[in-house]
Each structure stands twice: as C-alpha cells, then as structure tokens.
Motif scaffolding. Structure first.
Motif, mmCIF file in Angstrom:
data_model
loop_
_atom_site.group_PDB
_atom_site.id
_atom_site.type_symbol
_atom_site.label_atom_id
_atom_site.label_comp_id
_atom_site.label_asym_id
_atom_site.label_seq_id
_atom_site.Cartn_x
_atom_site.Cartn_y
_atom_site.Cartn_z
ATOM 1 N N GLN A 222 0.809 -1.221 0.000
ATOM 2 C CA GLN A 222 0.000 0.000 0.000
ATOM 3 C C GLN A 222 0.839 1.267 0.000
ATOM 4 O OE1 GLN A 222 -3.023 0.166 -0.622
ATOM 5 N NE2 GLN A 222 -4.186 -1.524 0.227
ATOM 6 N N PHE A 223 2.054 1.202 0.596
ATOM 7 C CA PHE A 223 2.830 2.425 0.782
ATOM 8 C C PHE A 223 4.199 2.402 0.098
ATOM 9 C CE2 PHE A 223 0.225 1.931 4.721
ATOM 10 C CZ PHE A 223 -0.688 2.928 4.425
ATOM 11 N N ASP A 224 4.608 1.264 -0.458
ATOM 12 C CA ASP A 224 5.880 1.208 -1.175
ATOM 13 C C ASP A 224 5.648 1.581 -2.638
ATOM 14 O OD1 ASP A 224 8.326 0.681 -2.317
ATOM 15 O OD2 ASP A 224 8.641 -1.174 -1.198
ATOM 16 N N GLU A 225 6.267 2.651 -3.064
ATOM 17 C CA GLU A 225 6.047 3.155 -4.421
ATOM 18 C C GLU A 225 6.526 2.169 -5.481
ATOM 19 O OE1 GLU A 225 6.600 7.433 -6.756
ATOM 20 O OE2 GLU A 225 7.681 7.010 -4.878
ATOM 21 N N LYS A 226 7.558 1.385 -5.163
ATOM 22 C CA LYS A 226 8.072 0.406 -6.117
ATOM 23 C C LYS A 226 7.072 -0.702 -6.404
ATOM 24 C CE LYS A 226 12.881 1.134 -4.739
ATOM 25 N NZ LYS A 226 14.111 0.503 -4.180
ATOM 26 N N LEU A 227 6.183 -0.968 -5.455
ATOM 27 C CA LEU A 227 5.178 -2.023 -5.610
ATOM 28 C C LEU A 227 3.807 -1.455 -5.979
ATOM 29 C CD1 LEU A 227 6.184 -4.280 -2.570
ATOM 30 C CD2 LEU A 227 6.702 -4.647 -4.997
ATOM 31 N N GLY A 228 3.767 -0.205 -6.373
ATOM 32 C CA GLY A 228 2.514 0.415 -6.791
ATOM 33 C C GLY A 228 1.777 1.132 -5.688
ATOM 34 N N GLY A 229 2.406 1.288 -4.520
ATOM 35 C CA GLY A 229 1.758 1.966 -3.403
ATOM 36 C C GLY A 229 1.944 3.472 -3.454
ATOM 37 N N GLN A 230 1.341 4.144 -2.499
ATOM 38 C CA GLN A 230 1.424 5.610 -2.411
ATOM 39 C C GLN A 230 1.982 5.971 -1.045
ATOM 40 O OE1 GLN A 230 -2.730 6.442 -3.247
ATOM 41 N NE2 GLN A 230 -2.241 7.023 -5.353
ATOM 42 N N PRO A 231 3.254 6.344 -0.979
ATOM 43 C CA PRO A 231 3.897 6.562 0.324
ATOM 44 C C PRO A 231 3.440 7.812 1.065
ATOM 45 C CG PRO A 231 5.401 7.110 -1.459
ATOM 46 C CD PRO A 231 4.184 6.508 -2.098
ATOM 47 N N HIS A 232 2.884 8.774 0.341
ATOM 48 C CA HIS A 232 2.534 10.043 0.980
ATOM 49 C C HIS A 232 1.052 10.343 0.801
ATOM 50 C CE1 HIS A 232 6.805 10.696 1.442
ATOM 51 N NE2 HIS A 232 6.981 10.573 0.127
ATOM 52 N N TRP A 233 0.514 11.058 1.787
ATOM 53 C CA TRP A 233 -0.910 11.405 1.777
ATOM 54 C C TRP A 233 -1.256 12.265 0.566
ATOM 55 C CZ3 TRP A 233 -3.420 16.164 2.129
ATOM 56 C CH2 TRP A 233 -4.794 16.105 2.414
ATOM 57 N N ASP A 234 -0.408 13.240 0.258
ATOM 58 C CA ASP A 234 -0.733 14.162 -0.829
ATOM 59 C C ASP A 234 -0.561 13.538 -2.214
ATOM 60 O OD1 ASP A 234 1.980 13.935 -0.788
ATOM 61 O OD2 ASP A 234 2.400 16.081 -0.481
ATOM 62 N N SER A 235 -0.048 12.302 -2.282
ATOM 63 C CA SER A 235 0.053 11.629 -3.572
ATOM 64 C C SER A 235 -1.262 10.976 -3.982
ATOM 65 C CB SER A 235 1.159 10.569 -3.532
ATOM 66 O OG SER A 235 0.872 9.566 -2.565
ATOM 67 N N ASP A 236 -2.231 10.940 -3.054
ATOM 68 C CA ASP A 236 -3.549 10.358 -3.335
ATOM 69 C C ASP A 236 -4.505 11.499 -3.696
ATOM 70 O OD1 ASP A 236 -5.978 9.041 -3.423
ATOM 71 O OD2 ASP A 236 -5.557 7.805 -1.659
ATOM 72 N N MET A 237 -4.959 11.520 -4.930
ATOM 73 C CA MET A 237 -5.817 12.602 -5.392
ATOM 74 C C MET A 237 -7.160 12.621 -4.679
ATOM 75 S SD MET A 237 -3.952 14.230 -7.424
ATOM 76 C CE MET A 237 -5.223 15.353 -7.999
#
Length: 324
Positions: free
Chosen positions: A245-260
C-alpha cells in the motif's frame, strides 16, 4: 430455577435495562433512517455504518420483545449471557461508527441536506454508544458473575470480543474494494482477516453454546492452535499490507498528498490513503491482541502440563511406596 432466585439485585438491573431499551431502539432507528434517506450518496462506508445501525436496531428490538414476553419462563441462563454479550458488541460497534463515519465520510460531504442528515446520524450513533455502555457497566456492577459465569467477564472472552470487533472495523474499510482488488498480496490480507474472524466466531459459539466438551482435542490445545495460526496469519498481513500500500516500487502511495482522493472533491469513499493507513494500524492492534491471547493459552497449556506431570509423579511415588 430462574436468575431472580439467585441474584437479589436482578430486579433493579432489569428495571434499568428495560428503561434503556426504548432510547436504544429509537437512536438506532433514527441513525439508519437518516443515512438510508441519502440514497446512493452514502458511499461504501455509509453502507457499512447503515448495516451496523440496522443490525443493532433489530437485535435490540428482538431482545426487548423477548424480555417482555418470554424471558421469565424460558431459557433464563442462556438468556442471561446473550444481552450482556450483545451490549458489549453494540457499544463497541456504535463507538466505531461514531468515529469512522464523521472522520472518513462526513467531512468530505458538501454543505447541504445530505451533510446535515449525516451529522445527525453520527450524533444518534454517539447517543446509542453511551446508552449501550451504561447498559454494560450497570450489568457488570450488579450481577454476581461468580454465581452465574459469563464468558465476556473472563480474559479470553474479552480478548475474543476485541479480536472480532477490530476485524469488523477492518471490514468497514475493506468495503472499498479498490484498496485490494487485482492485487494478490492484498487479497491474501483480506483472506487473512476473514479466516481469523471466522475462527474467533467459532470459538465464541462453542463457548456460549456449551459445546466445547465435544471437541476431539483438549480445550487448551484447541485454543492454542487456533490462536497460533491467527498470529502467523496476521504477521503476514502486517508485512504485506503496508508494503503493497505504501511502497512506491510495488505500486503503493507513500505520501498522503500523492492520493488525489484526499485533495480533490468528494468521492464515494472519502480519502482512500487514510483508509489504507487505518487498516494497517488496525492490523497491528489486532496482532497485539492475538499475541496476548497466545500468551494466555500458552500459559494455560504449560500449567496443565505441569499439573499432569505432578499427578504422574505422585502416582509413581505411591506405586513405589506400595512395593514391599
């Protein structure tokens, strides 16, 4: 023999419980009616909260009717365990909806009739939580649990309630299927939550129904095995869920502001990143509860083994002393 002959204060407890039933029913009815009137605007989290309020309304109404017409003459001991167990769950579930619904849904609604109805539903949920909590506290204070044992008044019973309750809250967030669909690792996490919840439900039903003596294994070994399996499964979920869910390499979004969804206009599910984080935190909390449960049953098994060893040693000593 009825409970009235065993517990002198039962009439006073019944009087307060009967007095609380009507406002509990009214509060639950108002909460789910207000949310149901919003139609498709209520979203996935709104649907889950609606289901919880509707279930609490039906159960409270059923208990009230049963107490009015049948409780004095049928199944007094079984009936004693049901209301207190239900009241514990209802208080916790209403508390969770009172927090989840405003935080993860109401704040994203635009000002208008829908928002007003959602705020009113949250208020009635809070009122219901307080009423159920008073029900539980007053019953625990005035009933003699040594005379009539109640599962929810024991440590393993309380742990099972907490485990199942946290799982129910996790399922509220998992109602947003976009969190895990088409990702095998995250779908495995959902399977873990479901399997462990079913295990807890089976263990509680066996205890409340008095069927534990029919198990092919000793009770302590049975619970130790189930709890060990649950701990292992939750460890895998605690690793995989944050990783995917939070690792960008695995398709996650590490930061709150990266979720539209967290910075844009209202969508049906509110801020999805917050829901991902909530599931991760709840997974860790439930793992801690399962670990406490595991320690308890490990201790019970070790104590039982020591008792058997002592009895065996005493038997050998008696046999030795009997030999001329």
């Amino acid at each position: 023999m009825s409970i009235r002959r065993i517990i002198p204060a039962e009439d006073d407890v019944d009087s307060l419980c009967y007095f609380l039933r009507l406002p509990q029913v009214i509060s639950m009815c108002m909460a789910f009616s207000l949310v149901a009137s919003m139609g498709h605007e209520r979203g996935a989290i709104g649907d889950w909260c609606l289901g919880i309020w509707c279930l609490c309304f039906i159960m409270t109404f059923f208990i009230s009717m049963f107490e009015c017409f049948y409780c004095d003459c049928k199944f007094p001991f079984f009936w004693y365990k049901l209301p207190i167990t239900y009241a514990c769950y209802a208080a916790l579930l209403c508390l969770s909806t009172s927090i989840i619904y405003p935080v993860f849904y109401v704040q994203y609604l635009p000002h208008g009739p829908s928002r007003d109805r959602a705020i009113a539903a949250s208020a009635f949920s809070c009122i219901s939580c307080v009423l159920y909590a008073i029900d539980v506290a007053y019953t625990w204070k005035h009933y003699d649990f040594k005379t009539i044992p109640c599962y929810v008044h024991t440590l393993p019973g309380l742990l099972k309630i907490l485990e199942s309750f946290v799982a129910c809250v996790i399922f509220v967030f998992l109602s947003n299927t976009s969190l895990y669909l088409h990702q095998p690792a995250l779908e495995w996490c959902v399977a873990v939550y479901s399997i462990c919840f079913v295990q807890v439900a089976v263990a509680m039903l066996l205890r409340l129904g008095g069927w534990e003596n029919r198990l092919p294994l000793p009770l302590r070994i049975f619970h130790l095995g189930l709890t060990t399996l649950s701990v292992l499964l939750y460890v895998s979920a605690l690793v995989l869920w944050p990783l995917y869910q939070f690792d960008e390499k695995l398709g996650g979004q590490p930061h709150w502001d990266s979720d539209m969804s967290c910075i844009g206009e209202l969508i049906d599910y509110g801020c999805i990143w917050d829901q991902r984080l909530a599931v991760a935190v709840l997974t860790a909390i439930n793992l801690l509860i399962y670990m406490v449960d595991l320690v308890y049953w490990t201790r019970q098994v070790s104590v039982g083994t020591e008792e058997l060893y002592c009895l065996h040693s005493q038997g050998v000593s008696l046999q030795s002393s009997a030999v001329p």
